[in-house]
Each structure stands twice: as C-alpha cells, then as structure tokens.
Design a protein around this motif. Structure first.
Motif, short mmCIF file in Angstrom:
data_model
loop_
_atom_site.label_atom_id
_atom_site.label_comp_id
_atom_site.label_asym_id
_atom_site.label_seq_id
_atom_site.Cartn_x
_atom_site.Cartn_y
_atom_site.Cartn_z
N PHE A 1 0.88 -1.21 -0.07
CA PHE A 1 -0.02 0.06 -0.03
C PHE A 1 0.94 1.26 -0.10
N THR A 2 0.53 2.23 -0.80
CA THR A 2 1.33 3.56 -1.16
C THR A 2 0.36 4.75 -1.34
N LYS A 3 0.75 5.79 -1.00
CA LYS A 3 -0.34 6.79 -1.36
C LYS A 3 0.09 7.25 -2.71
N PHE A 4 -0.97 7.46 -3.60
CA PHE A 4 -0.81 7.72 -4.98
C PHE A 4 -1.89 8.59 -5.58
N SER A 5 -1.81 9.37 -6.78
CA SER A 5 -2.78 10.15 -7.11
C SER A 5 -3.64 9.28 -8.15
N VAL A 6 -4.77 9.29 -7.82
CA VAL A 6 -5.89 8.73 -8.57
C VAL A 6 -5.94 9.27 -10.21
N ASN A 7 -5.58 10.40 -10.03
CA ASN A 7 -5.63 11.46 -11.74
C ASN A 7 -4.23 10.70 -12.39
N GLU A 8 -3.19 10.64 -11.97
CA GLU A 8 -2.30 10.17 -12.43
C GLU A 8 -2.35 8.61 -13.13
N LEU A 9 -3.19 7.99 -12.18
CA LEU A 9 -3.34 6.65 -12.47
C LEU A 9 -4.41 6.26 -13.66
N ILE A 10 -5.50 7.53 -13.71
CA ILE A 10 -6.33 7.31 -14.40
C ILE A 10 -5.57 7.77 -15.94
N ASP A 11 -4.79 8.83 -15.85
CA ASP A 11 -4.00 9.26 -17.19
C ASP A 11 -3.28 8.21 -17.53
N GLU A 12 -2.55 7.30 -16.85
CA GLU A 12 -1.52 6.21 -17.32
C GLU A 12 -2.47 5.21 -17.74
N THR A 13 -3.67 4.90 -17.19
CA THR A 13 -4.30 3.69 -17.81
C THR A 13 -4.94 4.14 -19.22
N ILE A 14 -5.37 5.17 -19.28
CA ILE A 14 -5.79 5.57 -20.58
C ILE A 14 -4.65 5.85 -21.74
N SER A 15 -3.62 6.03 -21.24
CA SER A 15 -2.62 6.20 -22.25
C SER A 15 -2.10 4.64 -22.70
N MET A 16 -2.45 3.67 -21.80
CA MET A 16 -2.14 2.28 -22.17
C MET A 16 -3.03 1.58 -23.12
N LEU A 17 -4.43 2.27 -23.22
CA LEU A 17 -5.27 1.89 -24.00
C LEU A 17 -5.69 2.63 -25.24
N PHE A 18 -5.01 3.89 -25.03
CA PHE A 18 -5.14 4.58 -26.45
C PHE A 18 -5.11 4.09 -27.55
N GLU A 19 -3.88 3.57 -27.93
CA GLU A 19 -4.10 3.08 -29.34
C GLU A 19 -5.05 1.93 -29.82
N GLY B 1 -3.68 2.95 -1.03
CA GLY B 1 -3.93 1.52 -1.56
C GLY B 1 -3.09 0.75 -2.26
N ASN B 2 -3.36 -0.04 -2.99
CA ASN B 2 -2.54 -1.04 -3.77
C ASN B 2 -2.81 -0.29 -5.33
N ARG B 3 -1.66 0.43 -5.70
CA ARG B 3 -1.75 0.99 -6.92
C ARG B 3 -2.12 0.15 -8.23
N GLY B 4 -0.99 -0.81 -8.12
CA GLY B 4 -1.27 -1.86 -9.22
C GLY B 4 -2.50 -2.67 -9.29
N ARG B 5 -3.13 -2.88 -8.19
CA ARG B 5 -4.32 -3.54 -8.28
C ARG B 5 -5.46 -2.64 -8.98
N LEU B 6 -5.61 -1.50 -8.19
CA LEU B 6 -6.35 -0.39 -8.85
C LEU B 6 -6.20 -0.08 -10.21
N GLN B 7 -5.25 0.10 -10.82
CA GLN B 7 -4.95 0.10 -12.24
C GLN B 7 -5.54 -1.13 -13.03
N GLN B 8 -5.14 -2.21 -12.64
CA GLN B 8 -5.64 -3.48 -13.17
C GLN B 8 -7.19 -3.39 -13.27
N VAL B 9 -8.01 -3.11 -12.14
CA VAL B 9 -9.12 -2.85 -12.27
C VAL B 9 -9.78 -2.01 -13.03
N LEU B 10 -9.25 -0.97 -13.06
CA LEU B 10 -9.55 0.44 -13.95
C LEU B 10 -9.38 -0.18 -15.35
#
Length: 86
Positions: A4-22, A44-53
């Motif tokens: 568990f770490t502290k992270f920006s949800v905004n950055e997580l969303i931006d990164e996830t969108i970038s992965m799916l952009f193409e 929380g667990n950033r990696g798990r939340l990113q996988q869910v998103l």
C-alpha cells in the motif's frame, strides 16, 4: 504481496488511458475523461486499482461494439473520504 502506498488517482487514470489509447483509436472508440479539476490522493494498492480500471475500460470498449457511435466516458470525484470513479 500487497503493498500500500499513497498515490494520485488522477495520474493512475491518465496512465491507464495512455495504455489503452492506441486500441481505442484503432477501433474508433472515443474515450472521454472528465478531469475533476483537482488532484485526488488515495492510500492503497496502486497496481491492483490500475488493473481493475484497465479491465473496466476494456469491458466498456467491448460493450460499444456494433454501436454506431462508440463512446466511453470516465469521471473521477470525491465524496465522504471516498474516491468515486464512474
């Protein structure tokens, strides 16, 4: 192992969108991100939340298949100490 770490949800969303952009671009799906205008931090667990998103956005893309207009919208908000993704 859950870390568990502290992270920006905004950055997580931006990164996830970038992965799916193409993929979205190739399949002519418009992805609209309504930026909340402020940064939301989460512990929380950033990696798990990113996988869910990532999975939710992939499923949303699949759900638009066969539609004349293919749009997916994601919004982030904050309420009662909770981050809300729609």
């Amino acid at each position: 192992d859950l870390q568990f770490t502290k992270f920006s949800v905004n950055e997580l969303i931006d990164e996830t969108i970038s992965m799916l952009f193409e993929i979205y671009k190739r399949e002519e799906v418009h992805l609209n991100y309504k930026d909340p205008g402020q940064e939301y931090l989460l512990y929380g667990n950033r990696g798990r939340l990113q996988q869910v998103l990532f999975n939710l956005l992939s499923n949303a893309r699949d759900a638009t298949e066969g539609k004349h207009v293919r749009n997916v919208t994601i919004e982030a908000g904050f309420s009662s100490r909770q981050v809300i993704l729609k």
